[in-house]
Design a protein around this motif. Structure first.
Motif, PDB file in Angstrom:
ATOM      1  N   THR A  26       0.864  -1.180   0.000  1.00  0.00           N
ATOM      2  CA  THR A  26       0.000   0.000   0.000  1.00  0.00           C
ATOM      3  C   THR A  26       0.901   1.231   0.000  1.00  0.00           C
ATOM      4  O   THR A  26       1.991   1.227   0.581  1.00  0.00           O
ATOM      5  CB  THR A  26      -0.935   0.067   1.227  1.00  0.00           C
ATOM      6  OG1 THR A  26      -0.148   0.296   2.401  1.00  0.00           O
ATOM      7  CG2 THR A  26      -1.765  -1.205   1.370  1.00  0.00           C
ATOM      8  N   ALA A  27       0.427   2.272  -0.637  1.00  0.00           N
ATOM      9  CA  ALA A  27       1.200   3.506  -0.701  1.00  0.00           C
ATOM     10  C   ALA A  27       1.448   4.068   0.695  1.00  0.00           C
ATOM     11  O   ALA A  27       2.560   4.503   1.012  1.00  0.00           O
ATOM     12  CB  ALA A  27       0.478   4.527  -1.573  1.00  0.00           C
ATOM     13  N   GLN A  28       0.439   4.047   1.564  1.00  0.00           N
ATOM     14  CA  GLN A  28       0.589   4.630   2.890  1.00  0.00           C
ATOM     15  C   GLN A  28       1.610   3.860   3.721  1.00  0.00           C
ATOM     16  O   GLN A  28       2.425   4.461   4.425  1.00  0.00           O
ATOM     17  CB  GLN A  28      -0.746   4.691   3.630  1.00  0.00           C
ATOM     18  CG  GLN A  28      -0.677   5.493   4.916  1.00  0.00           C
ATOM     19  CD  GLN A  28      -0.222   6.927   4.686  1.00  0.00           C
ATOM     20  OE1 GLN A  28      -0.812   7.654   3.897  1.00  0.00           O
ATOM     21  NE2 GLN A  28       0.839   7.337   5.360  1.00  0.00           N
ATOM     22  N   ALA A  29       1.603   2.541   3.633  1.00  0.00           N
ATOM     23  CA  ALA A  29       2.585   1.747   4.378  1.00  0.00           C
ATOM     24  C   ALA A  29       3.999   2.068   3.905  1.00  0.00           C
ATOM     25  O   ALA A  29       4.937   2.171   4.704  1.00  0.00           O
ATOM     26  CB  ALA A  29       2.288   0.262   4.233  1.00  0.00           C
ATOM     27  N   MET A  30       4.156   2.240   2.599  1.00  0.00           N
ATOM     28  CA  MET A  30       5.474   2.573   2.064  1.00  0.00           C
ATOM     29  C   MET A  30       5.906   3.971   2.496  1.00  0.00           C
ATOM     30  O   MET A  30       7.072   4.188   2.846  1.00  0.00           O
ATOM     31  CB  MET A  30       5.459   2.444   0.541  1.00  0.00           C
ATOM     32  CG  MET A  30       5.292   1.000   0.079  1.00  0.00           C
ATOM     33  SD  MET A  30       5.143   0.861  -1.712  1.00  0.00           S
ATOM     34  CE  MET A  30       6.818   1.220  -2.194  1.00  0.00           C
ATOM     35  N   ILE A  31       4.986   4.914   2.503  1.00  0.00           N
ATOM     36  CA  ILE A  31       5.289   6.279   2.957  1.00  0.00           C
ATOM     37  C   ILE A  31       5.698   6.265   4.427  1.00  0.00           C
ATOM     38  O   ILE A  31       6.666   6.926   4.832  1.00  0.00           O
ATOM     39  CB  ILE A  31       4.088   7.214   2.714  1.00  0.00           C
ATOM     40  CG1 ILE A  31       3.917   7.457   1.212  1.00  0.00           C
ATOM     41  CG2 ILE A  31       4.216   8.522   3.485  1.00  0.00           C
ATOM     42  CD1 ILE A  31       2.599   8.102   0.832  1.00  0.00           C
ATOM     43  N   ASN A  32       4.977   5.507   5.243  1.00  0.00           N
ATOM     44  CA  ASN A  32       5.309   5.410   6.669  1.00  0.00           C
ATOM     45  C   ASN A  32       6.693   4.804   6.874  1.00  0.00           C
ATOM     46  O   ASN A  32       7.466   5.267   7.724  1.00  0.00           O
ATOM     47  CB  ASN A  32       4.261   4.588   7.408  1.00  0.00           C
ATOM     48  CG  ASN A  32       2.921   5.276   7.488  1.00  0.00           C
ATOM     49  OD1 ASN A  32       2.796   6.470   7.255  1.00  0.00           O
ATOM     50  ND2 ASN A  32       1.879   4.506   7.788  1.00  0.00           N
ATOM     51  N   GLN A  33       7.020   3.762   6.134  1.00  0.00           N
ATOM     52  CA  GLN A  33       8.342   3.136   6.235  1.00  0.00           C
ATOM     53  C   GLN A  33       9.435   4.106   5.808  1.00  0.00           C
ATOM     54  O   GLN A  33      10.481   4.215   6.455  1.00  0.00           O
ATOM     55  CB  GLN A  33       8.407   1.863   5.376  1.00  0.00           C
ATOM     56  CG  GLN A  33       7.710   0.675   5.982  1.00  0.00           C
ATOM     57  CD  GLN A  33       8.424   0.155   7.212  1.00  0.00           C
ATOM     58  OE1 GLN A  33       9.621   0.347   7.415  1.00  0.00           O
ATOM     59  NE2 GLN A  33       7.678  -0.518   8.068  1.00  0.00           N
ATOM     60  N   PHE A  34       9.205   4.813   4.721  1.00  0.00           N
ATOM     61  CA  PHE A  34      10.194   5.775   4.236  1.00  0.00           C
ATOM     62  C   PHE A  34      10.407   6.885   5.260  1.00  0.00           C
ATOM     63  O   PHE A  34      11.547   7.297   5.513  1.00  0.00           O
ATOM     64  CB  PHE A  34       9.751   6.354   2.890  1.00  0.00           C
ATOM     65  CG  PHE A  34      10.816   7.179   2.226  1.00  0.00           C
ATOM     66  CD1 PHE A  34      11.864   6.575   1.553  1.00  0.00           C
ATOM     67  CD2 PHE A  34      10.776   8.562   2.285  1.00  0.00           C
ATOM     68  CE1 PHE A  34      12.857   7.334   0.947  1.00  0.00           C
ATOM     69  CE2 PHE A  34      11.763   9.331   1.686  1.00  0.00           C
ATOM     70  CZ  PHE A  34      12.811   8.719   1.010  1.00  0.00           C
ATOM     71  N   ALA A  35       9.323   7.372   5.865  1.00  0.00           N
ATOM     72  CA  ALA A  35       9.435   8.429   6.874  1.00  0.00           C
ATOM     73  C   ALA A  35      10.281   7.968   8.057  1.00  0.00           C
ATOM     74  O   ALA A  35      11.145   8.704   8.538  1.00  0.00           O
ATOM     75  CB  ALA A  35       8.051   8.867   7.342  1.00  0.00           C
ATOM     76  N   LEU A  36      10.048   6.760   8.517  1.00  0.00           N
ATOM     77  CA  LEU A  36      10.767   6.258   9.690  1.00  0.00           C
ATOM     78  C   LEU A  36      12.208   5.867   9.375  1.00  0.00           C
ATOM     79  O   LEU A  36      13.126   6.187  10.121  1.00  0.00           O
ATOM     80  CB  LEU A  36      10.034   5.045  10.286  1.00  0.00           C
ATOM     81  CG  LEU A  36      10.704   4.386  11.488  1.00  0.00           C
ATOM     82  CD1 LEU A  36      10.834   5.369  12.647  1.00  0.00           C
ATOM     83  CD2 LEU A  36       9.924   3.164  11.920  1.00  0.00           C
ATOM     84  N   ASN A  37      12.412   5.179   8.277  1.00  0.00           N
ATOM     85  CA  ASN A  37      13.713   4.575   8.010  1.00  0.00           C
ATOM     86  C   ASN A  37      14.636   5.402   7.125  1.00  0.00           C
ATOM     87  O   ASN A  37      15.812   5.073   7.012  1.00  0.00           O
ATOM     88  CB  ASN A  37      13.513   3.180   7.408  1.00  0.00           C
ATOM     89  CG  ASN A  37      12.825   2.255   8.387  1.00  0.00           C
ATOM     90  OD1 ASN A  37      13.178   2.208   9.556  1.00  0.00           O
ATOM     91  ND2 ASN A  37      11.829   1.528   7.923  1.00  0.00           N
ATOM     92  N   ALA A  38      14.129   6.463   6.496  1.00  0.00           N
ATOM     93  CA  ALA A  38      14.981   7.309   5.652  1.00  0.00           C
ATOM     94  C   ALA A  38      14.916   8.779   6.087  1.00  0.00           C
ATOM     95  O   ALA A  38      15.942   9.398   6.336  1.00  0.00           O
ATOM     96  CB  ALA A  38      14.590   7.164   4.186  1.00  0.00           C
TER      97      ALA A  38
END
Length: 113
Positions: free
Chosen positions: A82-94
């Motif tokens: 999902t786009a939102q899950a990917m955005i959340n991961q990117f926010a936290l990990n990058a």
């Protein structure tokens, strides 16, 4: 090495690293979401927490991260993306580590001639 700052110090990797460094005589300052309320995805939180610290640190480690953010488990197939899950991961990990670097630059030991 005399002083280390570990962000994510309450998690598995951060906690183990903090313990190992302390056992070697390094003065360790640890920050985490669960212990200190540090949210690396929120620049205000990063600035506030790092703003209270005095440098220099010889080592700064960002050991934050997660496989599951906001209830979204790791994807097992392309259909699970999902786009939102990917955005959340990117926010936290990058984005989070980049914000830490931005606000921690003043805490890094500098060589002087």
């Amino acid at each position: 090495m005399k002083r280390a700052l570990i962000l994510g110090a309450s998690g598995g990797i951060g906690s183990a690293l903090a313990s190992a460094l302390a056992a070697r005589g390094v003065a360790v300052t640890g920050l985490s979401r669960s212990t200190n309320g540090l949210d690396v995805t929120d620049e205000t939180s990063v600035a506030q927490h790092l703003g209270t610290l005095e440098g220099p640190y010889d080592l700064i480690v960002v050991a934050t991260g997660a496989l599951e953010v906001a209830g979204a488990e790791p994807e097992k197939s392309l259909r699970a993306l999902t786009a939102q899950a990917m955005i959340n991961q990117f926010a936290l990990n990058a984005v989070g580590p980049a914000l830490v670097l931005k606000h921690a630059a003043r805490l890094i030991a500098r060589d002087t001639p």
